[in-house]
Each structure stands twice: as structure tokens, then as C-alpha cells.
Write a protein that holds these residues in place. Sequence first.
Motif, PDB file in Angstrom:
ATOM      1  N   PRO A 106       0.663  -6.128  -2.792  1.00 35.33           N
ATOM      2  CA  PRO A 106       0.605  -7.399  -3.523  1.00 35.33           C
ATOM      3  C   PRO A 106       0.412  -7.240  -5.029  1.00 35.33           C
ATOM      4  O   PRO A 106       0.873  -8.091  -5.798  1.00 35.33           O
ATOM      5  CB  PRO A 106      -0.608  -8.118  -2.898  1.00 35.33           C
ATOM      6  N   TYR A 107      -0.267  -6.194  -5.452  1.00 39.19           N
ATOM      7  CA  TYR A 107      -0.552  -6.015  -6.872  1.00 39.19           C
ATOM      8  C   TYR A 107       0.474  -5.121  -7.567  1.00 39.19           C
ATOM      9  O   TYR A 107       0.744  -5.294  -8.754  1.00 39.19           O
ATOM     10  CB  TYR A 107      -1.956  -5.424  -7.050  1.00 39.19           C
ATOM     11  N   LEU A 108       1.053  -4.171  -6.837  1.00 40.35           N
ATOM     12  CA  LEU A 108       1.989  -3.225  -7.437  1.00 40.35           C
ATOM     13  C   LEU A 108       3.449  -3.610  -7.245  1.00 40.35           C
ATOM     14  O   LEU A 108       4.303  -3.178  -8.016  1.00 40.35           O
ATOM     15  CB  LEU A 108       1.772  -1.826  -6.831  1.00 40.35           C
ATOM     16  N   ALA A 109       3.740  -4.407  -6.218  1.00 39.76           N
ATOM     17  CA  ALA A 109       5.151  -4.586  -5.853  1.00 39.76           C
ATOM     18  C   ALA A 109       5.470  -5.988  -5.347  1.00 39.76           C
ATOM     19  O   ALA A 109       6.411  -6.160  -4.574  1.00 39.76           O
ATOM     20  CB  ALA A 109       5.542  -3.545  -4.807  1.00 39.76           C
ATOM     21  N   GLY A 110       4.700  -6.984  -5.751  1.00 42.11           N
ATOM     22  CA  GLY A 110       5.057  -8.369  -5.445  1.00 42.11           C
ATOM     23  C   GLY A 110       4.881  -8.788  -4.007  1.00 42.11           C
ATOM     24  O   GLY A 110       5.408  -9.830  -3.596  1.00 42.11           O
ATOM     25  N   GLY A 111       4.145  -8.024  -3.201  1.00 42.26           N
ATOM     26  CA  GLY A 111       3.939  -8.389  -1.804  1.00 42.26           C
ATOM     27  C   GLY A 111       2.909  -9.487  -1.640  1.00 42.26           C
ATOM     28  O   GLY A 111       2.378 -10.030  -2.620  1.00 42.26           O
ATOM     29  N   THR A 112       2.624  -9.815  -0.378  1.00 41.64           N
ATOM     30  CA  THR A 112       1.587 -10.822  -0.112  1.00 41.64           C
ATOM     31  C   THR A 112       0.450 -10.261   0.734  1.00 41.64           C
ATOM     32  O   THR A 112      -0.683 -10.675   0.600  1.00 41.64           O
ATOM     33  CB  THR A 112       2.182 -12.063   0.589  1.00 41.64           C
ATOM     34  N   HIS A 113       0.731  -9.320   1.636  1.00 44.56           N
ATOM     35  CA  HIS A 113      -0.306  -8.492   2.267  1.00 44.56           C
ATOM     36  C   HIS A 113       0.350  -7.228   2.807  1.00 44.56           C
ATOM     37  O   HIS A 113       1.570  -7.155   2.992  1.00 44.56           O
ATOM     38  CB  HIS A 113      -1.135  -9.252   3.303  1.00 44.56           C
ATOM     39  N   LEU A 114      -0.452  -6.195   3.040  1.00 50.10           N
ATOM     40  CA  LEU A 114       0.091  -4.851   3.264  1.00 50.10           C
ATOM     41  C   LEU A 114       0.914  -4.696   4.543  1.00 50.10           C
ATOM     42  O   LEU A 114       1.869  -3.914   4.544  1.00 50.10           O
ATOM     43  CB  LEU A 114      -1.051  -3.828   3.240  1.00 50.10           C
ATOM     44  N   PRO A 115       0.604  -5.379   5.653  1.00 48.15           N
ATOM     45  CA  PRO A 115       1.435  -5.171   6.849  1.00 48.15           C
ATOM     46  C   PRO A 115       2.881  -5.623   6.702  1.00 48.15           C
ATOM     47  O   PRO A 115       3.737  -5.195   7.482  1.00 48.15           O
ATOM     48  CB  PRO A 115       0.708  -6.000   7.923  1.00 48.15           C
ATOM     49  N   ASP A 116       3.177  -6.478   5.734  1.00 47.76           N
ATOM     50  CA  ASP A 116       4.552  -6.919   5.510  1.00 47.76           C
ATOM     51  C   ASP A 116       5.257  -5.915   4.602  1.00 47.76           C
ATOM     52  O   ASP A 116       4.991  -5.860   3.398  1.00 47.76           O
ATOM     53  CB  ASP A 116       4.577  -8.305   4.865  1.00 47.76           C
ATOM     54  N   ILE A 117       6.151  -5.127   5.178  1.00 47.16           N
ATOM     55  CA  ILE A 117       6.853  -4.086   4.437  1.00 47.16           C
ATOM     56  C   ILE A 117       8.285  -4.541   4.164  1.00 47.16           C
ATOM     57  O   ILE A 117       9.001  -4.966   5.071  1.00 47.16           O
ATOM     58  CB  ILE A 117       6.855  -2.759   5.209  1.00 47.16           C
ATOM     59  N   THR A 118       8.688  -4.448   2.894  1.00 46.25           N
ATOM     60  CA  THR A 118      10.015  -4.874   2.459  1.00 46.25           C
ATOM     61  C   THR A 118      10.898  -3.670   2.192  1.00 46.25           C
ATOM     62  O   THR A 118      10.448  -2.671   1.622  1.00 46.25           O
ATOM     63  CB  THR A 118       9.912  -5.722   1.177  1.00 46.25           C
ATOM     64  N   VAL A 119      12.159  -3.764   2.606  1.00 51.98           N
ATOM     65  CA  VAL A 119      13.181  -2.764   2.290  1.00 51.98           C
ATOM     66  C   VAL A 119      14.310  -3.480   1.548  1.00 51.98           C
ATOM     67  O   VAL A 119      14.770  -4.537   1.978  1.00 51.98           O
ATOM     68  CB  VAL A 119      13.722  -2.077   3.559  1.00 51.98           C
ATOM     69  N   ILE A 120      14.736  -2.908   0.419  1.00 49.84           N
ATOM     70  CA  ILE A 120      15.775  -3.501  -0.426  1.00 49.84           C
ATOM     71  C   ILE A 120      16.892  -2.474  -0.617  1.00 49.84           C
ATOM     72  O   ILE A 120      16.629  -1.309  -0.934  1.00 49.84           O
ATOM     73  CB  ILE A 120      15.223  -3.907  -1.802  1.00 49.84           C
ATOM     74  N   THR A 121      18.131  -2.920  -0.463  1.00 49.98           N
ATOM     75  CA  THR A 121      19.282  -2.030  -0.595  1.00 49.98           C
ATOM     76  C   THR A 121      20.284  -2.617  -1.582  1.00 49.98           C
ATOM     77  O   THR A 121      20.763  -3.738  -1.374  1.00 49.98           O
ATOM     78  CB  THR A 121      19.970  -1.843   0.772  1.00 49.98           C
TER      79      THR A 121
END
Length: 579
Positions: A106-121
Motif C-alpha cells: 500500500p505504501y510502496l506500490a499503490g496497493g490496499t493490503h498485502l494479500p492482494d497481489i497485482t501483476v501487470i503486463t
Amino acid sequence: MADTAQQTNRGEGRQFDAIAMEVFNNRMLSITESMAIHMMRSSYSTQIKERRDFSVGIFDSRGRLIAQGTHIPLHLGSLLGAVEALLERYTVDEMAEGDAFICNDPYLAGGTHLPDITVITPVFIKGKVVAFAANIGHHSDIGGTVPGSISAKSRSIFEEGLRIPIIRIVRGGVIDEDLLNLIASNSRLDKERRLDLKVQIAVNIRGGDETRALFLRMGLARAQAAIDDVLFYTAERLRRRVAALPAGKHSFTTWLDDDGSGSDPLPIVATVTLGGDDLHIDFEGTGPQAQGALNVCRNALRATIYYCVKSLLDPELMANSGMFTGVTISAPKGTIVNPNFPGACGVRSITCQKIAGAVFGAFREVLPNERLIASSNDLLPSASFSGTRADGSYYVCAETLGGGSGARYDGDGMDAIHVHVTNSLNLPTEAMENEFPLICEEYGLVADSGGAGRQRGGLGISRQVRALQDGTIYSARSDCYIHGAEGIAEGRTGGLSSLTRNPGRPNQEEMPSKVAHIVLKAGDSIRIQTPGGGGFGPCSERPLERIARDIRDGTVTRAAAERDYGVGRVEAALRTSTG
């Protein structure tokens, strides 16, 4: 579509083909739905394949959202924040065809909580980035102090699991196995993490291929023009919805029972300011930063507000970056809706639900009666069991539960449903009992939990689960022990939550709403009860046939009906139904 096909920008003429724009938008949505189907069918974990706790989206080369699959509204924040973080960390010139990036923080990469992992291609055409395919999945465990990685009692993000900044996980089509092993090895379920992450990578490849094929078929210039048209149309349509509302300032307050640390109740105050075609939402007066894990970082707040605006003003509005134009948000630093690092954020969904409830409440004074809704359960109760199976393998079984939605002007609230920013499915009893050493002893509606009124609030859920193995670990995050869903126009308040260990036994124990790492013996049971929605309108105006139906169906007991609607009206209703 409701608005005219020819739109005029502020100070700039603009015309476009509304039919072509609609066709393009639906083509993009079909790509996201294709991605979603493959993610659901290919994933290993119950969180994704059964509960569908994931989302997908397509962004343009500038990081603007073109289309999001119709899944979890709160995930919009993580997807949007992750793409922004990617473009801040890397230029498109530093990306190569076949690359993919991963993040969750959430602080380093725009997330909302750690269990939600995003992959971008990134998606390439002739060596140039033209779009990004992105997806996000909720992972059952990413390390941290408790199984499942989420505890309301966590005091900092360092207790919540592995923090992943935006980083390249695939380079030129080759997965970085060392990085994948590092992530998986920090989870209690390393095989599950490794397989689900590979699915996320593969889903983006498919979405990217379909996006590339569409852009090539259209031609890049036409595709870019279509993107601009869709975003402009969405922004202009929303501006017109806002401009049609009367100018003014309106506030509403919802309450959290505590901040996860056993504190006093915390207010969530939303103030909506309308004027012209601008909409501003401010959270001055909201409670201080949580000492527990109920803090809401920037992108979770943004996603919640965009959901509210779309739902209240134009439910058919396209979900893209055009929604963000004309809506401004302010939240005092150091509050629960804008925490300082390293505030814990694992249980942000409960606070987001309260934020949505406050924004919905603030709009009550400007929307017509037929658009109004009483407060819903405004909560996302969640529970997790973990331990070892008979074969020695480790498991984490986690799920979220719905509750009652608020009554509407012209109808009762819905029973047993997720509301606001969450939209995942329940965990089927058959799947739970097949995959984990657990037995479901009760799964039903909570009678009398809907607030009474001309229209009744929806009912909450009761779920009782028995552990079959000694040493089973249980954790839960809930709220609404103190404040129920508020009714509207004299409607009454919905029922409250409860959490009980070994209900109906001599050793029955009433537990607080937020518990972590409770060790169960084989045979111990946990019963969670979720709140109902608020009622709408005076009880004296509820039709007799509906009172009779509620009693006959068991959704309302006769005693509660007599208390709320009066003995005489209940007797008349029952006579009418049997006459």
C-alpha cells in the motif's frame, strides 16, 4: 445511451460516433471477462476459483483505465495504484516485450493490503507499449504473524506479511524463478502461491493478446481515438449528473466499534460539497489513525469514493478513468482514512464499507426519494481457520460473509448479500468440507435482524463451523456490535453482529468482534452472526400481507412483529392471510 451522442468539451468542440464508442467499450469489456473466466477456471486456491476474490483490467499506455471486469469495486484502487506505481518506477522505454511486473504494498506500490497481489503486463505493437493488462488476486497467505496474514490487532504493516514493491517478475517471457520462490517461500502455502501467481501471469498474456488483436484490427490511431472518446464521454456524463444536483454541503457519520486495538468507537465523517459540475468529498472530523489494522490507504479510499459516485449518480456509467474527472477527495493526514506509514491496513475493507455508508448517507439530502436507501450492514465480516490436515499438509480456509442490505423506497432490503465495495462469492459448504477438516453445522438467515419499517431491511447471515482437528487456529474480523445499520424516514435500525464459541453448550463463550490466533480443539464450534440492514419508512405503513408473509416465512418472529408493528396489526395480518 441516455446522453446525446455529440458532446461539447469546455471551450472545445468535440464530436464522436456514439455507436462506435459503445461497440469499442463492449469489446474491451469482453476482453476483461475472458481474462476473468480463465483466471477463475485455472487458479489453484479456493479464494480465486470458488470465491472469485480477484479482478482484471486493461489500461492504456498512459496508465488510464479503459475497462475493468465487473468484479470487486475495491480492487480498482489496487489496479489503478499499481499501474501508477509502475509508470513512476519505470519508463515504457525500459520495458521489453514479454515483461511482467508484480507488487502488493500500500505504501510502496499503490496497493490496499498485502494479500492482494497485482501483476501487470505491458502490451506491445511493433516494439511500442500500447496498453497494459493487469489483474489482482487475493492470496490466502502472504506471511505475517497470523495464518491468512490479516489480523485486526496488527500494529504495523511489518506484521502483515511480505511487502512487494513494483518489481519485474517476468523478463522477456522468462519467469524469474528466484523471485517467485522468494515470494512463495514467505507464505505458509508456498505451492498455492506459486501456482496462483503463474496463473496471473498467464491471464495477462491472454488479455494482452486479445487487446493487441483488437488494436491491430482497428488500427492504432482509431483505437487511441476510441479510448479518448470513451474517457471523455464518461467524464462529461458524470459532470452532467453532478450539475443536475442542488448546490450545498451535506455530512453523515458512521461508526466503527473500535480500531482493532480495543479503542473507543471511531467516527467516519463524510462531507459532500456540490456546486456546478464539481463534486468534493472531505473526511474532516474522522477518527484518528487506527492502532490496529483498520487503516485505509489512499487507493482504497479512492476506489471506495468512485464506487459511491457511480452507484449513486449513474449506475450504468462505464468503469474507466473518466469517472475520476470532476471528483476531488480530501482526508486529513494521520486519520484512519489517510494513515501515516507504517500503519497496518490488513482489515481496510471494514473501514471502506463504513466510508461508503457515510457517503451514501451524505447524499440522502440531495437525491430524490425513489433513489434513497437505508444503511446496509456496511461491513465485511471475515473468518479464517487454519491448521494441518490428517495427511500433515497445512491449510488456510478464509471467507468473507454478507449481511442485510438497506431497505429501499419501494422494496425490502436484500438478504445475505455483500454490499458496497466487496462482491466476492460465499465459500460453498461442499467446497469447504471437501478441502478442509471442517464441518458446517449451520448456514442460514438471522430472523429479526432486518430493521423494521414500511420496507424491511435485509437479513444477516448465521454461519457455524466445527473444527475436526486439535490445534485449529481461528481468527475473525467483524464490527457492528454497538452500532447497527441506521434506518431512514422513521425506519428502524438493523440487527447487530455476534461471535460465539461453542454456542448452546455449557462452555459457551461470547467473543469480541475482532479475535486472532484462537486455538480450537477438535469438536469446538464457532458461530458468526452478521448484521441486517436498516428499515425504510414508518412501521405503521407496512402492508399487512407483508407482515404475514414475514411471520410465515420465519424471517420475522411473531414477538418481534408485535413489538415493531403492534399486536393489533399483526393479528389483522394473520387473519387476512388465513381468511
